[in-house]
Design a protein around this motif. Structure first.
Motif, PDB file in Angstrom:
ATOM      1  N   HIS A   1      76.797  45.823 146.984  1.00  0.00           N
ATOM      2  CA  HIS A   1      78.044  45.646 146.253  1.00  0.00           C
ATOM      3  C   HIS A   1      79.272  45.588 147.149  1.00  0.00           C
ATOM      4  O   HIS A   1      80.234  44.899 146.827  1.00  0.00           O
ATOM      5  CB  HIS A   1      78.190  46.738 145.190  1.00  0.00           C
TER       6      HIS A   1
ATOM      7  N   ALA B   1      82.402  48.562 142.142  1.00  0.00           N
ATOM      8  CA  ALA B   1      81.248  49.436 141.910  1.00  0.00           C
ATOM      9  C   ALA B   1      80.732  49.991 143.237  1.00  0.00           C
ATOM     10  O   ALA B   1      80.468  51.193 143.368  1.00  0.00           O
ATOM     11  CB  ALA B   1      80.139  48.670 141.193  1.00  0.00           C
TER      12      ALA B   1
ATOM     13  N   SER C   1      89.704  46.446 139.441  1.00  0.00           N
ATOM     14  CA  SER C   1      88.641  45.866 138.605  1.00  0.00           C
ATOM     15  C   SER C   1      89.226  45.287 137.313  1.00  0.00           C
ATOM     16  O   SER C   1      88.790  44.233 136.848  1.00  0.00           O
ATOM     17  CB  SER C   1      87.542  46.888 138.316  1.00  0.00           C
TER      18      SER C   1
ATOM     19  N   GLU D   1      81.412  45.313 138.287  1.00  0.00           N
ATOM     20  CA  GLU D   1      80.000  45.080 138.600  1.00  0.00           C
ATOM     21  C   GLU D   1      79.821  44.644 140.046  1.00  0.00           C
ATOM     22  O   GLU D   1      78.712  44.306 140.470  1.00  0.00           O
ATOM     23  CB  GLU D   1      79.422  43.977 137.691  1.00  0.00           C
ATOM     24  N   GLY D   2      80.932  44.583 140.785  1.00  0.00           N
ATOM     25  CA  GLY D   2      80.863  44.070 142.152  1.00  0.00           C
ATOM     26  C   GLY D   2      81.428  45.053 143.165  1.00  0.00           C
ATOM     27  O   GLY D   2      81.030  46.216 143.226  1.00  0.00           O
TER      28      GLY D   2
ATOM     29  N   LYS E   1      83.894  38.298 139.002  1.00  0.00           N
ATOM     30  CA  LYS E   1      82.741  39.179 138.811  1.00  0.00           C
ATOM     31  C   LYS E   1      82.379  39.900 140.116  1.00  0.00           C
ATOM     32  O   LYS E   1      82.004  41.068 140.107  1.00  0.00           O
ATOM     33  CB  LYS E   1      81.549  38.347 138.314  1.00  0.00           C
ATOM     34  N   SER E   2      82.520  39.191 141.232  1.00  0.00           N
ATOM     35  CA  SER E   2      82.152  39.791 142.518  1.00  0.00           C
ATOM     36  C   SER E   2      83.108  40.921 142.914  1.00  0.00           C
ATOM     37  O   SER E   2      82.740  41.802 143.678  1.00  0.00           O
ATOM     38  CB  SER E   2      82.111  38.725 143.614  1.00  0.00           C
TER      39      SER E   2
END
Lengths: 201, 201
Positions: B85, B60, A21, B56-57, B51-52
Motif C-alpha cells: 500500500h 491505508a 483520503s 484503500e491505498g 483509489k491508489s
C-alpha cells in the motif's frame, strides 16, 4: 476547539491522512458515481473542484490566514482574500459544479460563479457582524470571539454600519447575477442569498 | 530526516497544506493537460489515481505503518500490506494510468497492475536486503538503519536467503505478466523489473 475533533481523538498524523483520503475520495466519487452526464463535463467539474482546493483556492486562503495570525495591520484586501479563498471558494465550487454538470454555457457558469463568490463573502461579513451584535445565547456559540482573538473582521476594519452596507451590496450583487435565469429555477438561489444575508445566528 | 524537509523549513501546517495542494493539482493536471485521449478514459485514469491514494491505498498503508511502529510482533502479512500500500500502489498507479490512457483492455490493464505490484513489493524486499548487506558507502545512505530502528523487514522475518528467493520469485512473477504483450514494447518494463531486482544501491 471541540474535544471530538479527529486530530485530538486519533492524533494529528492520522487526522491529516484522513483528510488526504477524503480529498482523493472526492475525485474518485465524482469520476465514478456521476451518471447521465457526458465525460467531458465530468472532467470540467473535476478541474473546477481541484482548482478550488489547490494553491489558487482553499490552500492559498489558509496559508494567508496562518501568515496573518497575530499580525495587527491586516487590511481589507487581505481579509477579503482570506475569506474569498477559505470560504467563498467552496460555495463557488458547489455552485459551479452544478452549473457545469448541468450543461450551463460559459456565460451562465461565470454568472453563477460570481453569485456564489458574493454569497460566500457575504456569509463571512454577516458572521463578523453577528459576532459583535449578538449574545452567545442568540448565536448558539460564543459571541465576541473575534474581539478576544483580536482577529481582523469587517466591523473592526470598516465599522458596523459600513459592514452592514457591504453585506447588503453583496446580497444585491449576488442576486443580480441570477436575473437572466428562469426565475422559478433561480428561486432557491435567491432564497439562499437572503437566508445568508438575514440569518440571526 | 534531511533538514530541508518542507515541514522543517516552512512548518508542519504549511507542509500539510502544500501536500493538499499538490494532491489536488494532480487531478487538475490530468483533467486539463491530457490530450488525444477520450474523456471517458481520462476519467478512468482519475479513478485509478484517486483509489491508489485514498483509504484503500497509500493512506491505508501509512496508517498501518504508523500503527506498527514500536510493535515487536509485526508479521509477514502486515509487512506486505504496508509495502503493497505504501510503495507498490504508486508504481501500480503509474503503470495502470499508462495502460488505461493508452487504451488497454481490462485483461491487459490487470496484467500490468499485477506486474507493477510485484515490482513495487520487489523494490522493498531489495531495499531491506541491501540495508543489511551493504555498507553505507556502497548504498550512498546509512546502512543498517532498519536494524537500529528495530523495523520489521524481510531479512528479519524470513532470513536473508529466503528474502533473496522471494525477490527472485517476485521478479519472475512480474515478468510473467508481460508475456502476452509485444516483446519490443514490453522490453523497457522487463528492464525496469531487472533494474529493481539487481540494483546494488
Amino acid at each position: 476547539m471541540p474535544e471530538n475533533y479527529s486530530n485530538l481523538v486519533f492524533g494529528e498524523d492520522v487526522a491529516v491522512l484522513a483528510g488526504d483520503s477524503l480529498l482523493a475520495f472526492a475525485f474518485e466519487y465524482i469520476a465514478t458515481v456521476t451518471t447521465g452526464v457526458p465525460p467531458s463535463r465530468i472532467l470540467a467539474a473535476i478541474f473546477e473542484l481541484a482548482k478550488s482546493i489547490g494553491a489558487e483556492g482553499l490552500v492559498a486562503g489558509q496559508v494567508v490566514d496562518i501568515a496573518s495570525a497575530g499580525v495587527s495591520d491586516v487590511g481589507l484586501d487581505q481579509l477579503e482574500f482570506i475569506h474569498v479563498h477559505k470560504t467563498a471558494v467552496l460555495l463557488e465550487a458547489s455552485v459551479v459544479l452544478g452549473a457545469v454538470l448541468g450543461g450551463g454555457n460559459k456565460e451562465e457558469v461565470e454568472k453563477l460563479r460570481k453569485f456564489a463568490r458574493c454569497i460566500g463573502l457575504l456569509f463571512q461579513v454577516v458572521d463578523d457582524i453577528l459576532d459583535v451584535t449578538k449574545s452567545s445565547a442568540e448565536l448558539g456559540k460564543t459571541a465576541g470571539k473575534d474581539l478576544v482573538a483580536e482577529k481582523a473582521t469587517y466591523p473592526k476594519l470598516m465599522g458596523l454600519e459600513k459592514s452592514r452596507e457591504f453585506a447588503e451590496k453583496l446580497n444585491e450583487e449576488a442576486k443580480d447575477q441570477l436575473s437572466g435565469f428562469d426565475s422559478g429555477k433561480a428561486a432557491p438561489l435567491v432564497a439562499l442569498a437572503n437566508y445568508i444575508a438575514y440569518r440571526q445566528n
